[in-house]
Write a protein that holds these residues in place. Structure first.
Motif, PDB file in Angstrom:
ATOM      1  N   GLU A 145      -4.374   4.369 -73.775  1.00  0.00           N
ATOM      2  CA  GLU A 145      -5.563   5.204 -73.908  1.00  0.00           C
ATOM      3  C   GLU A 145      -5.732   6.143 -72.718  1.00  0.00           C
ATOM      4  OE1 GLU A 145      -5.475   1.973 -74.486  1.00  0.00           O
ATOM      5  OE2 GLU A 145      -5.741   1.943 -76.662  1.00  0.00           O
ATOM      6  N   ARG A 146      -5.428   5.656 -71.509  1.00  0.00           N
ATOM      7  CA  ARG A 146      -5.548   6.544 -70.345  1.00  0.00           C
ATOM      8  C   ARG A 146      -4.523   7.673 -70.430  1.00  0.00           C
ATOM      9  NH1 ARG A 146      -6.754   2.968 -64.922  1.00  0.00           N
ATOM     10  NH2 ARG A 146      -8.804   2.222 -65.589  1.00  0.00           N
ATOM     11  N   THR A 147      -3.316   7.327 -70.893  1.00  0.00           N
ATOM     12  CA  THR A 147      -2.274   8.345 -71.025  1.00  0.00           C
ATOM     13  C   THR A 147      -2.686   9.379 -72.082  1.00  0.00           C
ATOM     14  OG1 THR A 147      -0.651   6.647 -70.472  1.00  0.00           O
ATOM     15  CG2 THR A 147       0.182   8.677 -71.441  1.00  0.00           C
ATOM     16  N   LEU A 148      -3.215   8.874 -73.191  1.00  0.00           N
ATOM     17  CA  LEU A 148      -3.637   9.761 -74.275  1.00  0.00           C
ATOM     18  C   LEU A 148      -4.802  10.644 -73.831  1.00  0.00           C
ATOM     19  CD1 LEU A 148      -3.170  10.434 -77.279  1.00  0.00           C
ATOM     20  CD2 LEU A 148      -4.868   8.692 -77.834  1.00  0.00           C
ATOM     21  N   ALA A 149      -5.750  10.056 -73.104  1.00  0.00           N
ATOM     22  CA  ALA A 149      -6.906  10.822 -72.622  1.00  0.00           C
ATOM     23  C   ALA A 149      -6.431  11.966 -71.722  1.00  0.00           C
ATOM     24  CB  ALA A 149      -7.873   9.908 -71.871  1.00  0.00           C
ATOM     25  N   TRP A 150      -5.451  11.667 -70.888  1.00  0.00           N
ATOM     26  CA  TRP A 150      -4.910  12.701 -69.995  1.00  0.00           C
ATOM     27  C   TRP A 150      -4.210  13.801 -70.802  1.00  0.00           C
ATOM     28  CZ3 TRP A 150       0.681  12.209 -68.393  1.00  0.00           C
ATOM     29  CH2 TRP A 150       1.108  13.370 -67.725  1.00  0.00           C
ATOM     30  N   ILE A 151      -3.288  13.411 -71.687  1.00  0.00           N
ATOM     31  CA  ILE A 151      -2.506  14.409 -72.421  1.00  0.00           C
ATOM     32  C   ILE A 151      -3.417  15.267 -73.306  1.00  0.00           C
ATOM     33  CG2 ILE A 151      -0.716  14.724 -74.188  1.00  0.00           C
ATOM     34  CD1 ILE A 151       0.744  12.310 -73.017  1.00  0.00           C
ATOM     35  N   CYS A 152      -4.428  14.653 -73.894  1.00  0.00           N
ATOM     36  CA  CYS A 152      -5.337  15.405 -74.775  1.00  0.00           C
ATOM     37  C   CYS A 152      -6.460  16.103 -73.999  1.00  0.00           C
ATOM     38  CB  CYS A 152      -5.969  14.479 -75.813  1.00  0.00           C
ATOM     39  SG  CYS A 152      -4.794  13.859 -77.013  1.00  0.00           S
TER      40      CYS A 152
END
Length: 499
Positions: free
Chosen positions: A472-479
RNA sequence: UCCGGCGUAGCUCAAUGGUAGAGCGGGUGGCUGUUAACCACUAGGUUGCAGGUUCGAGCCCUGCCGCCGGAGCCA
């Protein structure tokens, strides 16, 4: 049996009569003509209903938002329709839905949206995030599968704490208290001794009472664990993985990123090599002139932008009484609210940056890097930063002591840029039995529940290590999401378990 | 757990201690191509709960509840 066409492939059927099924996303009317926007998960299609087709027209008039429906009609290419394709509806049939839909296409508060998460998922923005999440997970698995890793499913019910206790959810298990897993690592280590390269991918649970934009109580984590891997190997693997994930999303989701208003320029910079610092170097950087100049530069730019927004705000406010039409006033107040919010955010950013700078100057070698220090470090670079060799006291018992500096351990954290912070934490593991037992004693841990883990150091111990990546942290960053709660379909947060 | 902020119509928000309002959404009517359509009309309220101050409280005070943001901790 009727064959249905998916909206995403409508353009291929121009001139033919097709059947669509989906949900009513929006409706506009123009007297003798009604426009239905129908979505089906593959796209949105404008269906035109003319008064000439009387029964279709009568049906279309009274459809509520988000009802399910079937439409039959001819596919036409028309520039007046968004996407260039529309359907001239001959029949419109309601499947189900009479009630007024709770979520409108206008602004909503976050509490309301989270309470309606089961419906909020239907919005284009949330669908875009979910699709990118899917790609992220698929590419992570592909990454490890392509490199000879074996997927190992580690248990979710566990007898004790792997890391510091106090952050575990207790579960009643036939009269005994057990816990929801917060990592699969210890079990993975044992599997790595069997298969060499392994990874697990599953939900993990943390009972930390954290209320921040970076925390969930239930989140998904991928954890590779590799026999014979040492710290530099782990750094190289993490770097390669992150670059691959970012480029996969950039390639596969250009439209979704536009919809999310994600500036992709920072993402295009994510190529090797990443900056690498030891903890000690990171502390020096926090104290340095360069850091001070960088943060003060950021503050200066934020102040200038703030000033501009203040001017814009007063201009808009002056314009408001002169706006004749009601809808114009509404539009203006909307803009004013948006600028006001931006101003509030900028003011908070400036104040926080000043405090962080003060905190950085006072930061002492020995404590763990907190959120503020992480934010400073990852804002300083425009790529993910790998920070290694933290003080031993601040880290977990299983991390291997550094042979060159016994005050530190051979661990790594990867901090995402743009202020997103830690997305990876990992380490080379302590593979020496005596050293591991000494460390557990220092931490006042009972070795009994860990006998099986200690066995791994008794029967053919080898250097090994791994890390965990938070999905989720990775996704939050990429998005480019402001809050981690949008990065998971049904977020579990402190004090929120519905729906 | 601590610090700060907020709680007004279904939703988003206004309202010097002095008659509770707007937009959206809903309903009704109008308009032959709309792009968050537009125009007119209309319904919709125990101002989170309980006390207190006051001639008078949405506004001030106390307590409670809920939510948001941040800290600690972490991915």
């Amino acid at each position: 049996m009727t064959a249905y066409t998916s909206i995403g492939r409508l353009a291929e059927r121009a001139g033919e009569t097709v059947c669509l099924r989906g949900w009513l996303f929006g409706r506009r009317s123009g007297g003798r003509v009604i426009f239905l926007l129908v979505r089906d998960g593959t796209g949105v299609c404008q269906c035109v209903v003319e008064a000439a087709s009387a029964s279709a027209f009568a049906a279309a008039v009274k459809l509520p938002h988000e009802c399910s429906l079937r439409v039959r009609g001819e596919v036409r290419l028309d520039d007046r329709a968004a996407g260039g394709v529309e359907v001239a509806a001959e029949t419109v049939e309601l499947i189900q839905g009479q009630e007024e839909y709770p979520i409108s296409r206008k602004a909503h508060g976050i509490d309301f949206l989270l309470n309606h998460r089961h419906l909020w998922l239907r919005s284009p923005r949330q669908c875009a995030i979910l699709k990118i999440r899917h790609t992220l997970i698929r590419e992570i698995r592909r990454f490890f599968d392509d490199r000879g890793f074996t997927l190992i499913d580690t248990p979710i019910l566990t007898p004790g704490a792997a890391e510091g206790a106090g952050s575990l959810f207790p579960v009643e298990y036939f009269g005994e208290e057990v816990y929801l897993a917060q990592t699969g690592q210890l079990y993975l280590e044992s599997a790595a001794m069997a298969l060499g390269k392994v990874y697990c991918f599953g939900p993990t649970f943390r009972a930390e009472k954290s209320k921040t934009r970076r925390h969930l109580t239930e989140f998904w984590m991928v954890e590779p664990e590799i026999a014979f891997a040492e710290l530099p190997d782990l750094m190289a693997l993490a770097e390669e993985m992150i670059c691959l994930l970012v480029s996969a999303v950039l390639e596969g989701h250009a439209q979704d990123l536009v919809l999310l208003e994600r500036d992709t320029a920072p993402l295009r910079k994510i190529v090797p090599p990443f900056p690498r610092l030891t903890y000690t170097q990171a502390v020096d950087l926090l104290h340095s002139r360069e850091m001070k100049d960088k943060v003060e530069g950021d503050i200066g730019r934020a102040c200038a932008s703030l000033q501009e927004n203040m001017l814009k705000l007063s201009a808009l406010e002056a314009e408001l009484p002169q706006a004749g039409k009601k809808w114009k006033q509404d539009k203006l107040t909307g803009e004013i609210q948006y600028v006001r919010e931006t101003v509030r955010e900028q003011e908070a950013f400036i104040e926080q940056s000043r405090e962080r700078l003060k905190g950085a100057a006072d930061f002492r070698w020995g404590s763990d890097l907190g959120g503020d220090e992480e934010t400073l470090l990852c804002r300083y670079f425009d790529k993910p930063v790998i920070v290694t060799e933290y003080p031993r006291e601040a880290k977990a018992f299983y991390m291997k002591r550094s042979p060159t500096d016994p005050r530190t351990v051979l661990n790594l954290d990867v901090l995402a840029p743009e202020g997103y912070g830690e997305i990876i934490g990992g380490s080379q593991r302590e593979d020496d039995l005596d050293e591991l037992m000494r460390r557990m004693k220092d931490e006042k841990m009972d070795p009994a529940p860990y006998e099986w883990y200690l066995d791994l150091r008794r029967y053919g111990s080898v250097p090994h290590g791994g890390y965990g990546l938070g999905i989720e942290r990775t996704l939050a960053w990429i998005c480019g999401l402001k809050h981690i709660r949008e990065a998971i379909p049904f977020p579990r947060l402190m004090g929120r378990i519905y729906p």
